[in-house]
Design a protein around this motif. Structure first.
Motif, mmCIF file in Angstrom:
data_model
loop_
_atom_site.group_PDB
_atom_site.id
_atom_site.type_symbol
_atom_site.label_atom_id
_atom_site.label_comp_id
_atom_site.label_asym_id
_atom_site.label_seq_id
_atom_site.Cartn_x
_atom_site.Cartn_y
_atom_site.Cartn_z
ATOM 1 N N ASP A 44 0.841 -1.193 0.000
ATOM 2 C CA ASP A 44 0.000 0.000 0.000
ATOM 3 C C ASP A 44 0.876 1.243 0.000
ATOM 4 N N VAL A 45 0.382 2.279 -0.697
ATOM 5 C CA VAL A 45 1.056 3.569 -0.754
ATOM 6 C C VAL A 45 0.005 4.640 -0.484
ATOM 7 N N LYS A 46 0.243 5.432 0.555
ATOM 8 C CA LYS A 46 -0.721 6.454 0.991
ATOM 9 C C LYS A 46 -2.110 5.848 1.199
ATOM 10 N N GLY A 47 -2.139 4.632 1.768
ATOM 11 C CA GLY A 47 -3.398 3.970 2.089
ATOM 12 C C GLY A 47 -4.077 3.285 0.919
ATOM 13 N N GLN A 48 -3.496 3.382 -0.282
ATOM 14 C CA GLN A 48 -4.101 2.768 -1.461
ATOM 15 C C GLN A 48 -3.393 1.453 -1.796
ATOM 16 N N PRO A 49 -4.144 0.421 -2.216
ATOM 17 C CA PRO A 49 -3.520 -0.848 -2.591
ATOM 18 C C PRO A 49 -2.503 -0.652 -3.714
ATOM 19 N N TYR A 50 -1.444 -1.425 -3.646
ATOM 20 C CA TYR A 50 -0.340 -1.337 -4.593
ATOM 21 C C TYR A 50 -0.069 -2.740 -5.098
ATOM 22 N N ALA A 51 -0.156 -2.964 -6.408
ATOM 23 C CA ALA A 51 0.142 -4.270 -7.003
ATOM 24 C C ALA A 51 0.711 -4.041 -8.394
ATOM 25 N N LYS A 52 1.951 -4.517 -8.620
ATOM 26 C CA LYS A 52 2.613 -4.305 -9.903
ATOM 27 C C LYS A 52 3.447 -5.516 -10.283
ATOM 28 N N THR A 53 3.594 -5.689 -11.589
ATOM 29 C CA THR A 53 4.585 -6.641 -12.091
ATOM 30 C C THR A 53 5.925 -5.907 -12.129
ATOM 31 N N LEU A 54 7.012 -6.639 -12.286
ATOM 32 C CA LEU A 54 8.323 -6.013 -12.362
ATOM 33 C C LEU A 54 8.392 -5.056 -13.551
ATOM 34 N N ASP A 55 7.857 -5.459 -14.709
ATOM 35 C CA ASP A 55 7.914 -4.602 -15.893
ATOM 36 C C ASP A 55 7.230 -3.261 -15.657
ATOM 37 N N ILE A 56 6.058 -3.284 -15.034
ATOM 38 C CA ILE A 56 5.328 -2.038 -14.754
ATOM 39 C C ILE A 56 6.111 -1.186 -13.750
ATOM 40 N N TYR A 57 6.674 -1.824 -12.729
ATOM 41 C CA TYR A 57 7.485 -1.108 -11.741
ATOM 42 C C TYR A 57 8.692 -0.440 -12.401
ATOM 43 N N LEU A 58 9.435 -1.208 -13.216
ATOM 44 C CA LEU A 58 10.643 -0.670 -13.852
ATOM 45 C C LEU A 58 10.307 0.452 -14.831
ATOM 46 N N ASP A 59 9.166 0.351 -15.503
ATOM 47 C CA ASP A 59 8.727 1.418 -16.399
ATOM 48 C C ASP A 59 8.484 2.703 -15.602
ATOM 49 N N GLY A 60 7.894 2.563 -14.408
ATOM 50 C CA GLY A 60 7.691 3.714 -13.525
ATOM 51 C C GLY A 60 9.005 4.327 -13.080
ATOM 52 N N VAL A 61 9.974 3.477 -12.730
ATOM 53 C CA VAL A 61 11.298 3.957 -12.314
ATOM 54 C C VAL A 61 11.957 4.714 -13.469
ATOM 55 N N LYS A 62 11.833 4.163 -14.667
ATOM 56 C CA LYS A 62 12.455 4.759 -15.853
ATOM 57 C C LYS A 62 11.865 6.137 -16.164
ATOM 58 N N ASN A 63 10.563 6.307 -15.929
ATOM 59 C CA ASN A 63 9.865 7.517 -16.352
ATOM 60 C C ASN A 63 9.657 8.552 -15.253
ATOM 61 N N ARG A 64 10.277 8.351 -14.083
ATOM 62 C CA ARG A 64 10.165 9.353 -13.017
ATOM 63 C C ARG A 64 11.526 10.045 -12.850
ATOM 64 N N VAL A 65 11.486 11.199 -12.183
ATOM 65 C CA VAL A 65 12.737 11.835 -11.796
ATOM 66 C C VAL A 65 13.321 10.987 -10.666
ATOM 67 N N SER A 66 14.563 10.549 -10.807
ATOM 68 C CA SER A 66 15.184 9.699 -9.780
ATOM 69 C C SER A 66 15.309 10.482 -8.476
ATOM 70 N N PRO A 67 15.364 9.762 -7.336
ATOM 71 C CA PRO A 67 15.617 10.453 -6.069
ATOM 72 C C PRO A 67 16.903 11.287 -6.144
#
Length: 125
Positions: A44-67
């Protein structure tokens, strides 16, 4: 066969060198060295359910500003590692952006390497 202490040390090294560094830099090459292709992510993130495959997760990492690129504080901390033969669980905390994630990472030793096969995550802010 490696000892429990050797297993824990290898997992801690993988977390520091690939997992935390990969998240911090937004580096998919590093993350792919520590995460098994079939890894599933739940929680969960901010109280919302969180469910992802690795591909979807890595796509998110690729398309966000890194920490690293965001200039905001980042800290990855290992709380504990428990290993039995070819399986292990690491409990970690990752502070990034405005999140404080508590994570349980399941590892399996495959082809001589410790790989994350499941990631459970909860935002504890």
């Amino acid at each position: 066969m490696e000892t429990n202490d050797q297993s824990k040390a290898a997992i801690e090294q993988a977390l520091e060198n690939y997992y935390f560094k990969g998240i911090y830099e937004g580096n998919l090459d590093l993350l792919n060295q520590v995460m098994n292709a079939g890894t599933l992510l739940f929680g969960d993130v901010k109280g919302q359910p969180y469910a992802k495959t690795l591909d979807i997760y890595l796509d998110g990492v690729k398309n966000r500003v890194s920490p690293k690129g965001s200039g905001k504080p980042f800290n990855g901390k290992i709380i504990s590692v428990k290993a039995v033969n070819s399986i292990a669980v690491a409990e970690v905390q990752v502070k990034m952006y405005d999140f404080n994630y508590h994570e349980f990472l399941s590892f399996h030793k495959l082809g001589g390497k410790w790989l994350i096969v499941n990631k459970m995550i909860s935002d504890t802010n």
